[in-house]
Motif scaffolding. Structure first.
Motif, PDB file in Angstrom:
ATOM      1  N   THR A  21      -2.677  -2.610  -2.022  1.00 22.86           N
ATOM      2  CA  THR A  21      -1.670  -3.092  -1.086  1.00 22.86           C
ATOM      3  C   THR A  21      -1.666  -2.302   0.220  1.00 22.86           C
ATOM      4  N   ILE A  22      -1.607  -3.051   1.329  1.00 22.74           N
ATOM      5  CA  ILE A  22      -1.571  -2.465   2.668  1.00 22.74           C
ATOM      6  C   ILE A  22      -0.410  -3.100   3.420  1.00 22.74           C
ATOM      7  N   ILE A  23       0.334  -2.282   4.138  1.00 17.45           N
ATOM      8  CA  ILE A  23       1.409  -2.786   4.999  1.00 17.45           C
ATOM      9  C   ILE A  23       0.911  -2.731   6.441  1.00 17.45           C
ATOM     10  N   CYS A  24       1.049  -3.854   7.139  1.00 21.06           N
ATOM     11  CA  CYS A  24       0.622  -3.963   8.538  1.00 21.06           C
ATOM     12  C   CYS A  24       1.766  -4.456   9.404  1.00 21.06           C
ATOM     13  N   GLN A  25       1.665  -4.157  10.682  1.00 18.72           N
ATOM     14  CA  GLN A  25       2.609  -4.726  11.643  1.00 18.72           C
ATOM     15  C   GLN A  25       1.826  -5.656  12.552  1.00 18.72           C
ATOM     16  N   GLN A  26       2.269  -6.920  12.600  1.00 20.35           N
ATOM     17  CA  GLN A  26       1.609  -7.896  13.456  1.00 20.35           C
ATOM     18  C   GLN A  26       1.778  -7.505  14.915  1.00 20.35           C
ATOM     19  N   ASP A  27       0.706  -7.648  15.691  1.00 21.03           N
ATOM     20  CA  ASP A  27       0.772  -7.315  17.114  1.00 21.03           C
ATOM     21  C   ASP A  27       1.693  -8.252  17.878  1.00 21.03           C
ATOM     22  N   SER A  28       1.608  -9.554  17.596  1.00 24.34           N
ATOM     23  CA  SER A  28       2.355 -10.530  18.387  1.00 24.34           C
ATOM     24  C   SER A  28       3.848 -10.522  18.095  1.00 24.34           C
ATOM     25  N   LYS A  48      -3.355   7.140  -8.250  1.00 22.04           N
ATOM     26  CA  LYS A  48      -3.348   7.913  -7.002  1.00 22.04           C
ATOM     27  C   LYS A  48      -4.751   7.986  -6.402  1.00 22.04           C
ATOM     28  N   LYS A  49      -5.757   8.168  -7.251  1.00 27.59           N
ATOM     29  CA  LYS A  49      -7.136   8.230  -6.753  1.00 27.59           C
ATOM     30  C   LYS A  49      -7.562   6.892  -6.165  1.00 27.59           C
ATOM     31  N   ALA A  50      -7.118   5.785  -6.762  1.00 25.04           N
ATOM     32  CA  ALA A  50      -7.436   4.453  -6.220  1.00 25.04           C
ATOM     33  C   ALA A  50      -6.819   4.287  -4.831  1.00 25.04           C
ATOM     34  N   LYS A  51      -5.584   4.729  -4.674  1.00 20.74           N
ATOM     35  CA  LYS A  51      -4.908   4.667  -3.373  1.00 20.74           C
ATOM     36  C   LYS A  51      -5.671   5.505  -2.347  1.00 20.74           C
ATOM     37  N   ASP A  52      -6.066   6.717  -2.747  1.00 23.74           N
ATOM     38  CA  ASP A  52      -6.821   7.595  -1.844  1.00 23.74           C
ATOM     39  C   ASP A  52      -8.171   6.988  -1.475  1.00 23.74           C
ATOM     40  N   THR A  53      -8.813   6.322  -2.432  1.00 28.14           N
ATOM     41  CA  THR A  53     -10.103   5.677  -2.162  1.00 28.14           C
ATOM     42  C   THR A  53      -9.938   4.586  -1.115  1.00 28.14           C
TER      43      THR A  53
END
Length: 195
Positions: A36-43, A66-71
């Motif tokens: 999972t990744i959290i992004c902020q839309q530019d527009s 935790k290792k998966a997140k770090d990877t």
């Protein structure tokens, strides 16, 4: 924060065909876990959640989470450029994506200056490094299946554990823990998926 671009692709279901028409450009705010990744839309400056398509990493308190997140964090290196294909949304409204790192380099003959692009599939790389499982309930892509078998054989990442428990089985075990059905669920999984 690294800027990434979401590219629309055709999303098909058995019931109906739906085209993802929205082009998105966003900046990574945080890597939540190995999926999972959290992004902020530019527009719109709206915060959106991206979930890796076909790649399922250990959750929460699971070994190797935790290792998966770090990877994933390392693979999304701020120095690199990324393209993202969107496959629509899951039942929770998260956008399902495949992330591609791309590098531009010169190619061609001396007389013809040409720029070529090399792509690296981050979702597939997570599986190759043993940081996640190939989703057995999703679409079956041979390269994802092969990457998991190679990681398992080489005992990379989560495959260093003697019997890693996939997240979908782990969640079932947590739900059934109070009912004392954990042993049954784990035994049934191991019977159907021997290591």
């Amino acid at each position: 924060m690294k800027k990434i671009i979401l590219l629309p692709i055709l999303f098909l279901s058995f019931a109906q065909a739906e085209t993802v028409v929205e082009k998105l450009s966003c900046k990574i705010e945080t890597v939540v876990d190995g999926n999972t990744i959290i992004c902020q839309q530019d527009s719109t400056k709206e915060t959106i959640t991206l979930i890796l398509f076909q790649s399922i990493a250990p959750n929460g308190k699971q070994p190797y989470a935790k290792k998966a997140k770090d990877t994933l964090r390392k693979l999304l290196n701020i120095e690199n450029n990324f393209l993202i294909q969107s496959y629509g949304k899951d039942q929770f409204g998260n956008i399902l994506v495949t992330i591609f790192e791309y590098k531009l380099y010169g190619c061609g003959s001396k007389n013809l200056a040409t720029t070529c692009t090399k792509y690296n599939n981050i979702n597939l790389e997570m599986i190759k490094q043993g940081a996640s499982w190939n989703n057995p309930l999703g679409q079956q892509f041979s390269d994802y299946q092969q990457a998991q078998e190679e990681a398992k054989k080489a005992k990379r990442g989560l495959w260093t554990e003697p019997n890693p428990i996939p997240p979908w089985i782990y969640r079932q075990m947590i739900r059934h823990e109070e009912k004392k059905q954990t042993d049954f669920i784990l035994e049934e999984y191991r019977h159907n998926h021997p290591y």
